[in-house]
Design a protein around this motif. Structure first.
Motif, mmCIF file in Angstrom:
data_model
loop_
_atom_site.group_PDB
_atom_site.id
_atom_site.type_symbol
_atom_site.label_atom_id
_atom_site.label_comp_id
_atom_site.label_asym_id
_atom_site.label_seq_id
_atom_site.Cartn_x
_atom_site.Cartn_y
_atom_site.Cartn_z
ATOM 1 N N GLN A 199 61.915 -35.964 16.739
ATOM 2 C CA GLN A 199 61.866 -36.729 17.978
ATOM 3 C C GLN A 199 62.525 -38.088 17.793
ATOM 4 O O GLN A 199 62.419 -38.702 16.732
ATOM 5 C CB GLN A 199 60.419 -36.941 18.434
ATOM 6 C CG GLN A 199 59.654 -35.655 18.670
ATOM 7 C CD GLN A 199 58.224 -35.924 19.099
ATOM 8 O OE1 GLN A 199 57.979 -36.408 20.201
ATOM 9 N NE2 GLN A 199 57.288 -35.605 18.227
ATOM 10 N N GLN A 200 63.222 -38.524 18.834
ATOM 11 C CA GLN A 200 63.828 -39.850 18.838
ATOM 12 C C GLN A 200 64.157 -40.242 20.271
ATOM 13 O O GLN A 200 64.820 -39.488 20.985
ATOM 14 C CB GLN A 200 65.104 -39.891 17.981
ATOM 15 C CG GLN A 200 65.695 -41.284 17.830
ATOM 16 C CD GLN A 200 67.028 -41.280 17.117
ATOM 17 O OE1 GLN A 200 67.991 -40.713 17.623
ATOM 18 N NE2 GLN A 200 67.089 -41.899 15.949
ATOM 19 N N ASP A 201 63.687 -41.417 20.687
ATOM 20 C CA ASP A 201 64.000 -41.980 22.008
ATOM 21 C C ASP A 201 63.724 -40.994 23.145
ATOM 22 O O ASP A 201 64.531 -40.816 24.065
ATOM 23 C CB ASP A 201 65.467 -42.426 22.068
ATOM 24 C CG ASP A 201 65.772 -43.518 21.050
ATOM 25 O OD1 ASP A 201 64.844 -44.275 20.701
ATOM 26 O OD2 ASP A 201 66.930 -43.597 20.608
ATOM 27 N N GLY A 202 62.576 -40.325 23.068
ATOM 28 C CA GLY A 202 62.190 -39.413 24.140
ATOM 29 C C GLY A 202 62.777 -38.023 24.046
ATOM 30 O O GLY A 202 62.423 -37.140 24.826
ATOM 31 N N ARG A 203 63.673 -37.801 23.123
ATOM 32 C CA ARG A 203 64.260 -36.467 22.936
ATOM 33 C C ARG A 203 63.511 -35.735 21.826
ATOM 34 O O ARG A 203 63.078 -36.352 20.853
ATOM 35 C CB ARG A 203 65.743 -36.554 22.589
ATOM 36 C CG ARG A 203 66.590 -37.091 23.735
ATOM 37 C CD ARG A 203 68.055 -37.080 23.350
ATOM 38 N NE ARG A 203 68.894 -37.552 24.431
ATOM 39 C CZ ARG A 203 69.373 -36.789 25.395
ATOM 40 N NH1 ARG A 203 69.115 -35.499 25.392
ATOM 41 N NH2 ARG A 203 70.125 -37.297 26.353
ATOM 42 N N ASP A 246 61.522 -39.268 13.989
ATOM 43 C CA ASP A 246 60.149 -38.831 13.722
ATOM 44 C C ASP A 246 60.152 -37.328 13.472
ATOM 45 O O ASP A 246 60.519 -36.547 14.366
ATOM 46 C CB ASP A 246 59.236 -39.162 14.902
ATOM 47 C CG ASP A 246 59.060 -40.664 15.083
ATOM 48 O OD1 ASP A 246 58.703 -41.336 14.093
ATOM 49 O OD2 ASP A 246 59.299 -41.165 16.201
ATOM 50 N N VAL A 247 59.760 -36.932 12.264
ATOM 51 C CA VAL A 247 59.774 -35.522 11.874
ATOM 52 C C VAL A 247 58.355 -35.065 11.559
ATOM 53 O O VAL A 247 57.639 -35.739 10.803
ATOM 54 C CB VAL A 247 60.683 -35.294 10.649
ATOM 55 C CG1 VAL A 247 60.676 -33.814 10.249
ATOM 56 C CG2 VAL A 247 62.108 -35.752 10.947
ATOM 57 N N GLN A 248 57.960 -33.954 12.155
ATOM 58 C CA GLN A 248 56.649 -33.363 11.872
ATOM 59 C C GLN A 248 56.810 -31.882 11.565
ATOM 60 O O GLN A 248 57.701 -31.213 12.099
ATOM 61 C CB GLN A 248 55.697 -33.508 13.061
ATOM 62 C CG GLN A 248 55.236 -34.909 13.356
ATOM 63 C CD GLN A 248 56.155 -35.637 14.304
ATOM 64 O OE1 GLN A 248 56.729 -35.027 15.208
ATOM 65 N NE2 GLN A 248 56.325 -36.935 14.103
#
Length: 290
Positions: free
Chosen positions: A186-190, A148-150
């Motif tokens: 973001q990925q898997d809480g990181r 997930d990129v913002q």
């Protein structure tokens, strides 16, 4: 005694020549030769004086990957998905090749050159960097899946996407107006983030060598190169015929760059390049007046 001195001097000369020549070969700087790393994503980095290298991975008699990698500022980086086992990692360019032995294990120490399976990394843009727009690439590493990129400008979100991880890497290209931004992945809480700025471009990207003038004559052995560029840095190379005799990377300050080097009398060509742009000049060094 004179014979011993001559032999010693000769050995020192041979050693110096060998050492200088050996530095021209491409190198793998990480992982270290003989190291154990954790898979499946392994990051491989190194150095080279050429514009690109080819990096290959061999397991037994099978070549598991082979790809060209661009060199930037004398350094290159790539990643590979490697299963458990022993590998030979090889890098080659026009000047030669070098290799390392590597073991990939499920529980091996992380160490340099590895990204654990659950690790996310945002490596571009660098935190605090200033980029030329309008096209900006946001990229990094992850083991698999999607990221997930913002991108936010103040309280306004200007981009949101979920790029797929391919061969351990992910990236998105976004067109951004001049201003200050925050990129997050973001990925898997990181979560990783980077603050960066995009500067305005009032004209098309450019790079120029201004001095010496083309076909000019330089008196003395110290040659100063001056130029302009729309990029953050410039790689400057000096050639005598087809042989490169000197190379460096200089920072661009408010659109201008400069560099000085010692050269023997002769005919030369200077090349300044970055981001696919190049400017060249030819000149002659006459040496000191007498």
């Amino acid at each position: 005694m004179n014979v011993l001195r001559s032999i010693s001097a000769g050995l020192m000369l041979v050693t110096a020549v060998w050492a200088t020549a050996s530095l021209d070969r491409p190198r793998i700087t990480s992982p270290r030769d003989g190291s154990n790393v954790r898979g499946p994503i392994v990051v491989i980095t190194g150095t080279s004086d050429e514009e690109s290298v080819r990096v290959s991975g061999i397991r037994g008699t099978e070549q598991v990957f082979s790809r060209p990698v661009q060199v930037r500022d004398g350094r290159w980086e790539t990643s590979a998905r490697l299963e458990l086992g022993s590998y030979v990692i090889k890098v080659e360019d026009k000047s030669g090749n070098s290799s390392i032995d590597l073991k990939v294990g499920r529980g091996a120490p992380g160490g340099g050159g590895t990204i654990p399976v659950d690790r996310l990394r945002l490596d571009s843009p660098r935190n605090g960097s200033t980029l030329g727009g309008p096209k900006v690439t946001v990229s990094g590493y992850a083991a698999s899946g999607r990221v997930d990129v913002q991108i936010d400008q103040g309280k306004r979100r200007v981009y949101s996407g979920r790029p797929t991880v391919r061969n351990g890497r992910w990236s998105v290209d976004v067109r951004l107006d001049p201003g200050s931004y925050v990129a997050s992945a973001q990925q898997d809480g990181r979560r990783e983030r980077a603050d960066f700025k995009v500067r305005g471009e009032t004209q098309k990207p450019f790079i120029n060598v201004l001095t010496p003038r083309n076909g000019g004559i330089v008196i003395g052995t110290t040659v100063r190169f001056d130029g302009t560029s729309s990029t953050d840095r410039v790689t400057v190379s000096v050639f005598s015929g087809n042989r490169r005799v000197s190379r460096t990377t200089v920072d661009v300050d408010r659109g201008k760059w400069s560099w000085s080097v010692q050269l023997d009398p002769g005919s030369y060509r200077v090349s300044a390049e970055d981001s696919g742009m190049r400017s060249e000049r030819t000149f002659t060094v006459k040496g000191n007046k007498r």
